[in-house]
Design a protein around this motif. Sequence first.
Motif, PDB file in Angstrom:
ATOM      1  N   LEU A 191       0.836  -1.205   0.000  1.00  0.00           N
ATOM      2  CA  LEU A 191       0.000   0.000   0.000  1.00  0.00           C
ATOM      3  C   LEU A 191       0.866   1.248   0.000  1.00  0.00           C
ATOM      4  CD1 LEU A 191      -2.745  -0.872   2.647  1.00  0.00           C
ATOM      5  CD2 LEU A 191      -3.030  -0.803   0.168  1.00  0.00           C
ATOM      6  N   THR A 192       0.655   2.102  -1.006  1.00  0.00           N
ATOM      7  CA  THR A 192       1.421   3.337  -1.121  1.00  0.00           C
ATOM      8  C   THR A 192       0.482   4.505  -1.365  1.00  0.00           C
ATOM      9  OG1 THR A 192       3.247   2.098  -2.128  1.00  0.00           O
ATOM     10  CG2 THR A 192       3.325   4.491  -2.307  1.00  0.00           C
ATOM     11  N   VAL A 193       0.679   5.587  -0.609  1.00  0.00           N
ATOM     12  CA  VAL A 193      -0.052   6.829  -0.832  1.00  0.00           C
ATOM     13  C   VAL A 193       0.712   7.650  -1.861  1.00  0.00           C
ATOM     14  CG1 VAL A 193      -0.959   8.927   0.219  1.00  0.00           C
ATOM     15  CG2 VAL A 193      -0.912   6.796   1.538  1.00  0.00           C
ATOM     16  N   GLU A 194       0.010   8.062  -2.929  1.00  0.00           N
ATOM     17  CA  GLU A 194       0.652   8.794  -4.013  1.00  0.00           C
ATOM     18  C   GLU A 194      -0.089  10.096  -4.282  1.00  0.00           C
ATOM     19  OE1 GLU A 194       0.744   6.145  -7.349  1.00  0.00           O
ATOM     20  OE2 GLU A 194       2.211   4.804  -6.410  1.00  0.00           O
ATOM     21  N   PRO A 195       0.617  11.141  -4.703  1.00  0.00           N
ATOM     22  CA  PRO A 195      -0.058  12.423  -4.959  1.00  0.00           C
ATOM     23  C   PRO A 195      -0.975  12.347  -6.168  1.00  0.00           C
ATOM     24  CG  PRO A 195       2.261  12.519  -5.634  1.00  0.00           C
ATOM     25  CD  PRO A 195       2.079  11.220  -4.915  1.00  0.00           C
ATOM     26  N   ALA A 196      -2.115  13.022  -6.058  1.00  0.00           N
ATOM     27  CA  ALA A 196      -3.081  13.139  -7.165  1.00  0.00           C
ATOM     28  C   ALA A 196      -3.780  14.484  -7.023  1.00  0.00           C
ATOM     29  CB  ALA A 196      -4.076  11.990  -7.131  1.00  0.00           C
ATOM     30  N   PRO A 197      -3.051  15.580  -7.165  1.00  0.00           N
ATOM     31  CA  PRO A 197      -3.568  16.895  -6.804  1.00  0.00           C
ATOM     32  C   PRO A 197      -4.565  17.458  -7.820  1.00  0.00           C
ATOM     33  CG  PRO A 197      -1.386  17.106  -7.760  1.00  0.00           C
ATOM     34  CD  PRO A 197      -1.657  15.634  -7.637  1.00  0.00           C
ATOM     35  N   GLY A 198      -5.277  18.480  -7.371  1.00  0.00           N
ATOM     36  CA  GLY A 198      -6.194  19.210  -8.233  1.00  0.00           C
ATOM     37  C   GLY A 198      -7.532  19.404  -7.574  1.00  0.00           C
ATOM     38  N   HIS A 199      -8.208  18.305  -7.246  1.00  0.00           N
ATOM     39  CA  HIS A 199      -9.481  18.440  -6.540  1.00  0.00           C
ATOM     40  C   HIS A 199      -9.257  19.245  -5.266  1.00  0.00           C
ATOM     41  CE1 HIS A 199     -13.534  17.588  -5.304  1.00  0.00           C
ATOM     42  NE2 HIS A 199     -13.102  17.061  -4.179  1.00  0.00           N
ATOM     43  N   THR A 200      -8.218  18.893  -4.518  1.00  0.00           N
ATOM     44  CA  THR A 200      -7.618  19.779  -3.525  1.00  0.00           C
ATOM     45  C   THR A 200      -6.123  19.772  -3.796  1.00  0.00           C
ATOM     46  OG1 THR A 200      -7.353  17.990  -1.912  1.00  0.00           O
ATOM     47  CG2 THR A 200      -9.379  19.312  -1.771  1.00  0.00           C
ATOM     48  N   VAL A 201      -5.425  20.744  -3.225  1.00  0.00           N
ATOM     49  CA  VAL A 201      -4.003  20.869  -3.572  1.00  0.00           C
ATOM     50  C   VAL A 201      -3.190  19.665  -3.120  1.00  0.00           C
ATOM     51  CG1 VAL A 201      -4.036  23.383  -3.602  1.00  0.00           C
ATOM     52  CG2 VAL A 201      -3.506  22.200  -1.461  1.00  0.00           C
ATOM     53  N   GLY A 202      -3.639  18.997  -2.048  1.00  0.00           N
ATOM     54  CA  GLY A 202      -2.897  17.852  -1.550  1.00  0.00           C
ATOM     55  C   GLY A 202      -3.622  16.531  -1.712  1.00  0.00           C
ATOM     56  N   HIS A 203      -4.609  16.489  -2.588  1.00  0.00           N
ATOM     57  CA  HIS A 203      -5.366  15.255  -2.807  1.00  0.00           C
ATOM     58  C   HIS A 203      -4.414  14.119  -3.172  1.00  0.00           C
ATOM     59  CE1 HIS A 203      -8.030  12.354  -4.790  1.00  0.00           C
ATOM     60  NE2 HIS A 203      -9.049  12.954  -4.206  1.00  0.00           N
ATOM     61  N   GLU A 232     -11.995  16.127 -18.771  1.00  0.00           N
ATOM     62  CA  GLU A 232     -12.214  17.571 -18.623  1.00  0.00           C
ATOM     63  C   GLU A 232     -13.547  17.888 -17.950  1.00  0.00           C
ATOM     64  OE1 GLU A 232     -13.977  16.428 -22.645  1.00  0.00           O
ATOM     65  OE2 GLU A 232     -12.219  15.874 -21.421  1.00  0.00           O
ATOM     66  N   LEU A 233     -14.443  16.897 -17.837  1.00  0.00           N
ATOM     67  CA  LEU A 233     -15.720  17.122 -17.177  1.00  0.00           C
ATOM     68  C   LEU A 233     -15.512  17.173 -15.663  1.00  0.00           C
ATOM     69  CD1 LEU A 233     -17.964  14.670 -19.226  1.00  0.00           C
ATOM     70  CD2 LEU A 233     -17.594  17.116 -19.609  1.00  0.00           C
ATOM     71  N   HIS A 234     -16.266  18.038 -14.993  1.00  0.00           N
ATOM     72  CA  HIS A 234     -16.007  18.185 -13.556  1.00  0.00           C
ATOM     73  C   HIS A 234     -17.239  18.698 -12.827  1.00  0.00           C
ATOM     74  CE1 HIS A 234     -15.751  22.662 -13.492  1.00  0.00           C
ATOM     75  NE2 HIS A 234     -15.464  22.491 -14.759  1.00  0.00           N
ATOM     76  N   LEU A 235     -17.300  18.381 -11.542  1.00  0.00           N
ATOM     77  CA  LEU A 235     -18.242  19.003 -10.627  1.00  0.00           C
ATOM     78  C   LEU A 235     -17.560  20.197  -9.975  1.00  0.00           C
ATOM     79  CD1 LEU A 235     -19.867  15.908  -8.856  1.00  0.00           C
ATOM     80  CD2 LEU A 235     -20.873  17.356 -10.644  1.00  0.00           C
ATOM     81  N   PRO A 236     -18.332  21.172  -9.490  1.00  0.00           N
ATOM     82  CA  PRO A 236     -17.722  22.339  -8.851  1.00  0.00           C
ATOM     83  C   PRO A 236     -16.946  21.948  -7.592  1.00  0.00           C
ATOM     84  CG  PRO A 236     -20.037  22.741  -9.370  1.00  0.00           C
ATOM     85  CD  PRO A 236     -19.798  21.283  -9.597  1.00  0.00           C
ATOM     86  N   GLY A 237     -15.987  22.796  -7.225  1.00  0.00           N
ATOM     87  CA  GLY A 237     -15.327  22.630  -5.936  1.00  0.00           C
ATOM     88  C   GLY A 237     -13.858  22.284  -5.973  1.00  0.00           C
ATOM     89  N   CYS A 238     -13.231  22.248  -7.150  1.00  0.00           N
ATOM     90  CA  CYS A 238     -11.811  21.922  -7.223  1.00  0.00           C
ATOM     91  C   CYS A 238     -10.951  23.104  -6.797  1.00  0.00           C
ATOM     92  CB  CYS A 238     -11.416  21.506  -8.635  1.00  0.00           C
ATOM     93  SG  CYS A 238     -12.015  19.885  -9.127  1.00  0.00           S
ATOM     94  N   ASP A 239      -9.871  22.823  -6.080  1.00  0.00           N
ATOM     95  CA  ASP A 239      -8.886  23.862  -5.779  1.00  0.00           C
ATOM     96  C   ASP A 239      -8.190  24.340  -7.045  1.00  0.00           C
ATOM     97  OD1 ASP A 239      -9.383  23.847  -3.072  1.00  0.00           O
ATOM     98  OD2 ASP A 239      -7.577  22.728  -2.524  1.00  0.00           O
ATOM     99  N   ASP A 240      -7.843  23.401  -7.921  1.00  0.00           N
ATOM    100  CA  ASP A 240      -7.090  23.717  -9.131  1.00  0.00           C
ATOM    101  C   ASP A 240      -7.617  22.827 -10.248  1.00  0.00           C
ATOM    102  OD1 ASP A 240      -5.194  23.907 -11.206  1.00  0.00           O
ATOM    103  OD2 ASP A 240      -3.537  24.234  -9.819  1.00  0.00           O
ATOM    104  N   LEU A 241      -8.562  23.345 -11.026  1.00  0.00           N
ATOM    105  CA  LEU A 241      -9.240  22.533 -12.025  1.00  0.00           C
ATOM    106  C   LEU A 241      -8.275  22.007 -13.081  1.00  0.00           C
ATOM    107  CD1 LEU A 241     -11.750  21.304 -13.236  1.00  0.00           C
ATOM    108  CD2 LEU A 241     -12.244  23.514 -14.323  1.00  0.00           C
ATOM    109  N   GLU A 242      -7.335  22.826 -13.518  1.00  0.00           N
ATOM    110  CA  GLU A 242      -6.399  22.378 -14.552  1.00  0.00           C
ATOM    111  C   GLU A 242      -5.597  21.173 -14.075  1.00  0.00           C
ATOM    112  OE1 GLU A 242      -2.754  24.165 -17.338  1.00  0.00           O
ATOM    113  OE2 GLU A 242      -3.957  25.521 -16.085  1.00  0.00           O
ATOM    114  N   ARG A 243      -5.131  21.222 -12.831  1.00  0.00           N
ATOM    115  CA  ARG A 243      -4.379  20.092 -12.278  1.00  0.00           C
ATOM    116  C   ARG A 243      -5.288  18.883 -12.072  1.00  0.00           C
ATOM    117  NH1 ARG A 243      -0.686  21.471  -7.264  1.00  0.00           N
ATOM    118  NH2 ARG A 243       0.382  19.556  -7.930  1.00  0.00           N
TER     119      ARG A 243
END
Length: 295
Positions: A191-203, A232-243
Amino acid sequence: MRTLTLGNALVDRIEEHTLPVSLTFLTGDEAFVARRVDPLPSGFLDRETMNFQFSNHSWVLRVDGRTVLVDPCTGNGRTGRGPYFDGLDVPYLERLAAAGVSPEAVDVVFCTHLHHDHCGWNTRWSTGSWVPTFPNAEYVFAEEEYRRWDPAGPPHANSFNPNVFDECVRPVAEAGLARVVPLPYRISPGLTVEPAPGHTVGHAVLRLESAGVRAYFTGDAFHHPVQLTRPELHLPGCDDLERAVATRRELVQRVLDEGAFLFPAHFSAPHYGQLALDGDEVRFVPGGAVHAAAG
């Protein structure tokens, strides 16, 4: 959902509750919906209302001798979370017990991010204060995500996540149970935690590899299968949509390349699946894992 077997790992889903969300928030492309959503199980779209069932649930993994709880939902008795989330009174801990896991048996709690519906059961109300729900667990927080929500840091605009750090994170830290880590971070051999940012900056996401089987527990990187085909489709609420879009594209490619399973935090039944190509278009293939033998 019955217990699943992924390699040497056992996986259970712990439901909190569901709510209706309009698919039109994501897309109004009728031909696309007919092609990619209509063939899916009914929870992904009710054609009469154009709503899909937004499922709030956690995942429990038992692997490498550890019991790991991923994304412990909103919690009972909260306020300020908004419609469908305020004042919940659901048997979440009873459902956890039905899966064979007591709060005391949880070794690790991992929150993909710190929106209220992913960290609420970190704590429960007891004798006038919020206290850790899982007293023997190590609570793993990605460092960047922890700092993003800590009120001591720079302010961030977010109207739907008030008081969450003080109610759901600070009591854990004050109890000495928080482990704030840079990423990537290995919880156990598989089990490894890996970065997947955008929805929040530290997601972040949790990657499982066990006996040749791979899976990603992806939090809010995806809310509905249409985002697997069209990131590219998204729900509102992302910290950084492009990321967030870039992260979705990367995860889709990794899941395809690895033949991995995908375990999002909000998909309707069967709540997980794999990906395949239909020409040049990615499609979601629900389910597919082996059910554990009854014991």
